[in-house]
Motif scaffolding. Structure first.
Motif, PDB file in Angstrom:
ATOM      1  N   THR A 186      -0.621  -0.586   8.369  1.00  0.00           N
ATOM      2  CA  THR A 186      -0.851   0.670   7.645  1.00  0.00           C
ATOM      3  C   THR A 186       0.104   0.705   6.461  1.00  0.00           C
ATOM      4  N   VAL A 187      -0.407   1.152   5.320  1.00  0.00           N
ATOM      5  CA  VAL A 187       0.446   1.320   4.144  1.00  0.00           C
ATOM      6  C   VAL A 187       0.398   2.785   3.737  1.00  0.00           C
ATOM      7  N   VAL A 188       1.565   3.407   3.598  1.00  0.00           N
ATOM      8  CA  VAL A 188       1.633   4.797   3.116  1.00  0.00           C
ATOM      9  C   VAL A 188       2.377   4.783   1.794  1.00  0.00           C
ATOM     10  N   GLU A 189       1.773   5.433   0.812  1.00  0.00           N
ATOM     11  CA  GLU A 189       2.418   5.496  -0.493  1.00  0.00           C
ATOM     12  C   GLU A 189       2.528   6.952  -0.897  1.00  0.00           C
ATOM     13  N   GLU A 190       3.686   7.342  -1.425  1.00  0.00           N
ATOM     14  CA  GLU A 190       3.824   8.734  -1.865  1.00  0.00           C
ATOM     15  C   GLU A 190       4.136   8.787  -3.360  1.00  0.00           C
TER      16      GLU A 190
END
Ligand code: S3P
Length: 430
Positions: A186-190
């Motif tokens: 999973t990749v989370v980018e903010e």
């Protein structure tokens, strides 16, 4: 606790104060310890309404948690050791409890329901429901799946690449918790960096997680190892003392054992820029977090400043008390790119604008911020905390420099993050 307090203009703040333990880290320690395999020990856990909601929630999910006063022991049963709760989980006023648990519960093959108080049931939940559904969990809420109560039927998750539209540690952490149970990466980018306690703690206990700038990459399935942690003092609670000392003549205090994680301490840098007399002393690392003592003295001259959107996340919880500081600074302080303040425990833009106006401050409200002109000799009057712990404490700090007597109504809310706040103020003011 009585729900209103009368405060008079105070003399200088003097001496030392130990702030309460960090709220964000306390929630995370309880949750991560519950899904590690074995006994974890938490020292200096915050015993306040919000983290105690998380503690009760973890107990209702089958965790054995023993509080000896000195330490809290959590007997974690591993990633797959939680059991279906018998009843609805009540998160009270705590957004962190609700959003992080929504992520955790999305990974569980059972049914659960999260609810909260009137304030929490009005706060936006689509921001977590959407990505968690993309991962394969079943989440439903009121008003077109946007508000709590939230019903969750989890399990069978797959990793996603998620670009969050908001810089929110709660959203980021919800997705990361679900990702522990997801197949693949999973990749989370903010858009901007929000507080990074989750990314610091998870890899330290065995999660396959790495950070690349604003992106966090995590792979599911790794067992988590139990841990010992000492929770540092809460920078956000310390902020009330920092501002009070800066604006009350002849004050000089030392705040001991404060977490100064760079994603949290924005207010420190902004206050220095405005002319505050603050000094970080004895910097050290405790349980993977930067901790220090902060020396705060009265500032003879404070000048207005402009807070730009990039600066907002690292001081997001400090805006109520920052507004009080701005009212005492020379010139017009502007805050923009802070629309998130409208969806906190209260609409903090509207709340601070209306209450500071009652004290004689010239405030302009924008959809995403405020403009505050100073310096103003604040007038004592009757103020309302808007069911918001940080508004209650910010207004109480304003009361300490106001002429005459100020009544703050709704101060029972301080127990959400800082039981004993008024005792600490009394100790410092003698
Ligand atoms: C928190 C994140 C922030 C903050 C809140 C605690 C956390 O909220 O305002 O008090 O512990 O993750 P958002 O994620 O909504 O910015």
């Amino acid at each position: 606790m009585v729900d209103s307090i009368k405060l008079l203009r105070s003399g200088p703040l003097r001496g030392e104060v130990i702030p309460p333990p960090d709220k964000s880290i306390s929630h995370r320690a309880l949750i991560f310890a519950s899904i590690a395999k074995g006994k974890s020990i938490i020292r200096n856990l915050l015993r306040a309404d919000d983290p105690l909601r998380t503690l009760d929630a973890m107990s209702s999910l089958g965790m054995e948690i023993r509080d000896s006063g000195e330490t809290v022991e959590v007997y974690g049963k591993g990633l797959h050791g939680l059991r279906e709760p018998e009843d609805v989980i009540n998160c009270g006023n705590s957004g962190t409890t609700m959003r992080l648990l929504a992520g955790l519960l999305s990974g569980q093959p059972f049914f659960s329901v999260l609810t909260g108080d009137g304030s929490l049931r009005q706060r936006p939940m689509k921001r977590i429901i959407e990505p968690l559904r993309m991962m394969g969990a079943g989440l439903y809420g009121r008003t077109g799946d946007t508000l709590a109560p939230i019903a969750v039927k989890g399990g069978g998750l797959t990793g996603i690449h998620y670009k969050s539209p908001v810089a929110s540690a709660q959203v980021k952490s919800a997705v990361l918790l679900a990702a522990l149970y997801a197949e693949g990466e999973t990749v989370v980018e903010e858009p901007r960096k929000s507080r990074d306690h989750t990314e610091r703690m998870l890899p330290a206990i065995g999660a396959g997680l790495r950070v690349e700038g604003l992106r966090i990459i995590i792979s599911g399935g790794n067992d988590l190892t139990p841990f010992e942690i000492t929770v540092p003092g809460d920078f956000s609670s310390s902020a009330f003392f920092m501002v009070a000392a800066a604006i009350i003549k002849d004050s000089e205090i030392i705040i001991r054992n404060v977490g100064i994680n760079p994603t949290r301490r924005g207010l420190f840098d902004i206050m220095k820029r405005m002319g505050a007399d603050l000094e970080i002393i004895d910097r050290r690392i405790v349980s993977g977090e930067m901790v220090a003592d902060i020396l705060c003295r009265y500032a003879k001259r404070l000048v207005a400043t402009e807070i730009v959107p990039e600066e907002v996340p690292a001081m997001i919880d400090e805006f109520p008390v920052f507004c009080v500081l701005a009212s005492r600074a020379e010139g017009t302080t502007t805050i923009r790119g802070a629309g998130e303040l409208r969806v906190k425990e209260s609409d903090r833009i509207a709340a601070m604008a209306s209450e500071l106006r009652k004290m004689g401050v010239n405030v302009t409200e924008y959809p995403d911020g405020l403009e505050i002109s100073g310096p103003v000799d604040l007038r004592g009057t009757t103020l309302e905390a808007h069911n918001d712990h940080r508004v209650a404490m910010a207004l109480s700090v304003a009361a300490l420099v106001a002429e005459g007597c100020t009544t703050v109504q709704g101060v029972a809310a301080v127990d959400i993050s800082f039981p004993g706040f008024y005792d600490r103020i009394l100790e410092l003011t003698g």
